[in-house]
Scaffold this active site. Structure first.
Site, PDB file in Angstrom:
ATOM      1  N   SER A  13      -1.462  47.226   9.114  1.00 37.84           N
ATOM      2  CA  SER A  13      -1.752  48.524   8.500  1.00 37.84           C
ATOM      3  C   SER A  13      -3.076  49.125   8.953  1.00 37.84           C
ATOM      4  O   SER A  13      -3.258  50.339   8.917  1.00 37.84           O
ATOM      5  CB  SER A  13      -1.777  48.365   6.971  1.00 37.84           C
ATOM      6  OG  SER A  13      -2.691  47.351   6.604  1.00 37.84           O
ATOM      7  N   ASN A  89      -1.460  38.469  13.153  1.00 34.08           N
ATOM      8  CA  ASN A  89      -2.743  39.170  13.297  1.00 34.08           C
ATOM      9  C   ASN A  89      -3.593  39.175  12.032  1.00 34.08           C
ATOM     10  O   ASN A  89      -4.818  39.224  12.120  1.00 34.08           O
ATOM     11  CB  ASN A  89      -2.456  40.617  13.736  1.00 34.08           C
ATOM     12  CG  ASN A  89      -3.642  41.527  13.552  1.00 34.08           C
ATOM     13  OD1 ASN A  89      -4.562  41.531  14.362  1.00 34.08           O
ATOM     14  ND2 ASN A  89      -3.655  42.289  12.465  1.00 34.08           N
ATOM     15  N   SER A 141      -9.831  34.475  18.461  1.00 33.36           N
ATOM     16  CA  SER A 141     -11.122  35.161  18.581  1.00 33.36           C
ATOM     17  C   SER A 141     -11.978  34.372  19.555  1.00 33.36           C
ATOM     18  O   SER A 141     -11.831  33.145  19.671  1.00 33.36           O
ATOM     19  CB  SER A 141     -11.821  35.187  17.209  1.00 33.36           C
ATOM     20  OG  SER A 141     -13.181  35.531  17.363  1.00 33.36           O
ATOM     21  N   TYR A 154     -14.279  30.462   9.997  1.00 34.06           N
ATOM     22  CA  TYR A 154     -13.547  31.386  10.874  1.00 34.06           C
ATOM     23  C   TYR A 154     -13.314  30.745  12.255  1.00 34.06           C
ATOM     24  O   TYR A 154     -12.210  30.823  12.812  1.00 34.06           O
ATOM     25  CB  TYR A 154     -14.377  32.663  10.990  1.00 34.06           C
ATOM     26  CG  TYR A 154     -13.719  33.818  11.703  1.00 34.06           C
ATOM     27  CD1 TYR A 154     -12.828  34.659  11.040  1.00 34.06           C
ATOM     28  CD2 TYR A 154     -14.036  34.106  13.032  1.00 34.06           C
ATOM     29  CE1 TYR A 154     -12.250  35.738  11.690  1.00 34.06           C
ATOM     30  CE2 TYR A 154     -13.465  35.185  13.684  1.00 34.06           C
ATOM     31  CZ  TYR A 154     -12.582  36.002  13.012  1.00 34.06           C
ATOM     32  OH  TYR A 154     -12.017  37.083  13.662  1.00 34.06           O
ATOM     33  N   ALA A 156     -13.194  27.565  12.978  1.00 40.66           N
ATOM     34  CA  ALA A 156     -12.226  26.460  12.856  1.00 40.66           C
ATOM     35  C   ALA A 156     -10.797  27.014  12.806  1.00 40.66           C
ATOM     36  O   ALA A 156      -9.892  26.485  13.464  1.00 40.66           O
ATOM     37  CB  ALA A 156     -12.525  25.642  11.602  1.00 40.66           C
ATOM     38  N   ALA A 157     -10.608  28.090  12.051  1.00 38.62           N
ATOM     39  CA  ALA A 157      -9.267  28.684  11.944  1.00 38.62           C
ATOM     40  C   ALA A 157      -8.822  29.249  13.288  1.00 38.62           C
ATOM     41  O   ALA A 157      -7.679  29.045  13.718  1.00 38.62           O
ATOM     42  CB  ALA A 157      -9.267  29.784  10.878  1.00 38.62           C
TER      43      ALA A 157
HETATM   44  P1  NAP Z   1      -9.260  44.555   9.423  1.00 39.59           P
HETATM   45  O1  NAP Z   1      -9.555  45.898   9.992  1.00 39.59           O
HETATM   46  O2  NAP Z   1     -10.067  44.037   8.295  1.00 39.59           O
HETATM   47  O3  NAP Z   1      -7.689  44.518   9.026  1.00 39.59           O
HETATM   48  C1  NAP Z   1      -7.158  43.353   8.479  1.00 39.59           C
HETATM   49  C2  NAP Z   1      -5.672  43.520   8.249  1.00 39.59           C
HETATM   50  O4  NAP Z   1      -5.157  42.260   7.768  1.00 39.59           O
HETATM   51  C3  NAP Z   1      -5.313  44.559   7.201  1.00 39.59           C
HETATM   52  O5  NAP Z   1      -4.074  45.142   7.552  1.00 39.59           O
HETATM   53  C4  NAP Z   1      -5.162  43.710   5.927  1.00 39.59           C
HETATM   54  O6  NAP Z   1      -4.309  44.299   4.943  1.00 39.59           O
HETATM   55  C5  NAP Z   1      -4.513  42.467   6.511  1.00 39.59           C
HETATM   56  N1  NAP Z   1      -4.683  41.269   5.670  1.00 39.59           N
HETATM   57  C6  NAP Z   1      -5.828  40.661   5.306  1.00 39.59           C
HETATM   58  N2  NAP Z   1      -5.558  39.580   4.524  1.00 39.59           N
HETATM   59  C7  NAP Z   1      -4.208  39.514   4.411  1.00 39.59           C
HETATM   60  C8  NAP Z   1      -3.315  38.648   3.736  1.00 39.59           C
HETATM   61  N3  NAP Z   1      -3.756  37.621   3.004  1.00 39.59           N
HETATM   62  N4  NAP Z   1      -1.980  38.892   3.826  1.00 39.59           N
HETATM   63  C9  NAP Z   1      -1.516  39.940   4.558  1.00 39.59           C
HETATM   64  N5  NAP Z   1      -2.318  40.791   5.224  1.00 39.59           N
HETATM   65  C10 NAP Z   1      -3.639  40.582   5.151  1.00 39.59           C
HETATM   66  O7  NAP Z   1      -9.382  43.425  10.561  1.00 39.59           O
HETATM   67  P2  NAP Z   1      -9.325  43.547  12.162  1.00 39.59           P
HETATM   68  O8  NAP Z   1     -10.717  43.651  12.653  1.00 39.59           O
HETATM   69  O9  NAP Z   1      -8.312  44.536  12.577  1.00 39.59           O
HETATM   70  O10 NAP Z   1      -8.829  42.061  12.515  1.00 39.59           O
HETATM   71  C11 NAP Z   1      -7.477  41.786  12.815  1.00 39.59           C
HETATM   72  C12 NAP Z   1      -7.395  40.373  13.400  1.00 39.59           C
HETATM   73  O11 NAP Z   1      -8.196  40.323  14.589  1.00 39.59           O
HETATM   74  C13 NAP Z   1      -7.946  39.292  12.466  1.00 39.59           C
HETATM   75  O12 NAP Z   1      -7.179  38.116  12.606  1.00 39.59           O
HETATM   76  C14 NAP Z   1      -9.347  39.066  13.004  1.00 39.59           C
HETATM   77  O13 NAP Z   1      -9.823  37.781  12.698  1.00 39.59           O
HETATM   78  C15 NAP Z   1      -9.101  39.250  14.490  1.00 39.59           C
HETATM   79  N6  NAP Z   1     -10.335  39.542  15.240  1.00 39.59           N
HETATM   80  C16 NAP Z   1     -11.068  40.670  14.962  1.00 39.59           C
HETATM   81  C17 NAP Z   1     -12.231  40.915  15.696  1.00 39.59           C
HETATM   82  C18 NAP Z   1     -13.081  42.133  15.477  1.00 39.59           C
HETATM   83  O14 NAP Z   1     -14.174  42.210  16.094  1.00 39.59           O
HETATM   84  N7  NAP Z   1     -12.677  43.084  14.641  1.00 39.59           N
HETATM   85  C19 NAP Z   1     -12.633  40.006  16.692  1.00 39.59           C
HETATM   86  C20 NAP Z   1     -11.851  38.883  16.929  1.00 39.59           C
HETATM   87  C21 NAP Z   1     -10.704  38.661  16.202  1.00 39.59           C
HETATM   88  P3  NAP Z   1      -4.940  45.253   3.753  1.00 39.59           P
HETATM   89  O15 NAP Z   1      -5.329  46.534   4.419  1.00 39.59           O
HETATM   90  O16 NAP Z   1      -3.826  45.425   2.787  1.00 39.59           O
HETATM   91  O17 NAP Z   1      -6.106  44.507   3.214  1.00 39.59           O
END
Ligand code: NAP
Length: 243
Positions: A13, A89, A141, A154, A156-157
């Protein structure tokens, strides 16, 4: 039922998941998104997906809850008939120095970022094995590959997802199912918007800028749709942060 490829993006989303969903819809897939609580963001993304011609719906469930996952995957399969691409994701951060990190922060991140891949992949892999085709992309990541102070949970996951990816690739290759991971660096989303000392991070990136969610989506689309002979790989998309 549909003739198009059916894609499920967890956490589709907002942020990176949303960009992946839009990219895969532009490529002609029917994209289903999952979210945890922000129904407004999910509804907005579904409208954007529909405008691209995707037969899209959002499903609210907690990826760290096996029962909720099973119930909702069954609904998705009933409606769409198949799942061709799974993007694991959804993720959260609960940062703290290890010495201060309580079990609550440890468990929240392990459950949401790692156990979720087990829960969601389980029913989807069964389906893909029957279909004798499928592609899974796990969102790791660079922190999972290199570590980061304040993110032991984070890291570790995300490292766990790398081992998970490679093991599933070996188990499922003979069934026509490919499993890869993307390891983003520092990407502009809600997750990173409040980080202090952003300039310090940027100095460590060869391209001297944060990535966009669309940069990750391009890599995800490549691994999910554009190749048929890459499996078990981790693609770092980090602007040269780790070279
Ligand atoms: P984000 O903007 O915070 O979005 C997180 C998304 O995950 C939202 O759609 C949220 O839904 C959903 N979510 C969170 N907890 C959930 C749960 N328990 N069940 C179902 N949905 C859940 O995060 P992002 O930056 O796009 O990150 C996306 C992925 O990329 C993550 O795995 C993150 O660790 C990884 N990542 C991000 C970065 C970065 O720099 N941003 C770097 C490396 C890896 P709601 O809107 O309903 O809360």
């Amino acid at each position: 039922m549909t003739d198009k490829k059916v894609v499920l993006v967890t956490g589709g989303s907002r942020g990176i998941g949303r960009a992946c969903a839009l990219e895969l819809a532009k490529a002609g897939c029917d994209v289903v998104i999952n979210f945890a609580g922000n129904a407004e963001a999910a509804a907005k993304t579904v409208e954007e997906l529909k405008a691209l011609g995707s037969n899209s719906e959002s499903y609210k469930f907690d990826v760290s809850n096996q029962a909720e996952v099973d119930e909702n995957i069954a609904k998705i399969v009933e409606k769409y008939g198949r799942i061709d691409v799974l993007i694991n994701n959804a993720g959260i951060t609960r940062d703290d120095l290890f010495i201060r990190m309580g079990e609550d922060k440890w468990n929240a991140v392990i459950n949401t970022n790692l156990n979720s891949a087990f829960y969601v992949s389980k029913p989807v892999v069964k389906l893909m094995m029957k279909q004798r085709s499928g592609a899974i992309v796990n969102m790791s990541s660079v922190v999972g590959l290199y570590g980061n102070a304040g993110q032991a949970n984070y890291a570790a996951a995300k490292a766990g997802l790398v081992g998970f990816t490679k093991s599933l690739a070996k188990e499922l290759g003979s069934r026509g199912v490919r499993v890869n991971a993307v390891a983003p660096g520092f990407i502009a989303t809600d997750m990173t918007k409040d980080l202090p000392n952003i300039d310090e991070y940027l100095k460590a990136i060869a391209l001297r800028r944060m990535g966009k969610a669309e940069d990750i989506a391009a890599a995800v689309k490549f691994l999910a749709l554009d190749t048929d002979y890459i499996t078990g790989q981790v693609l770092e998309v980090d602007g040269g942060m780790t070279i």
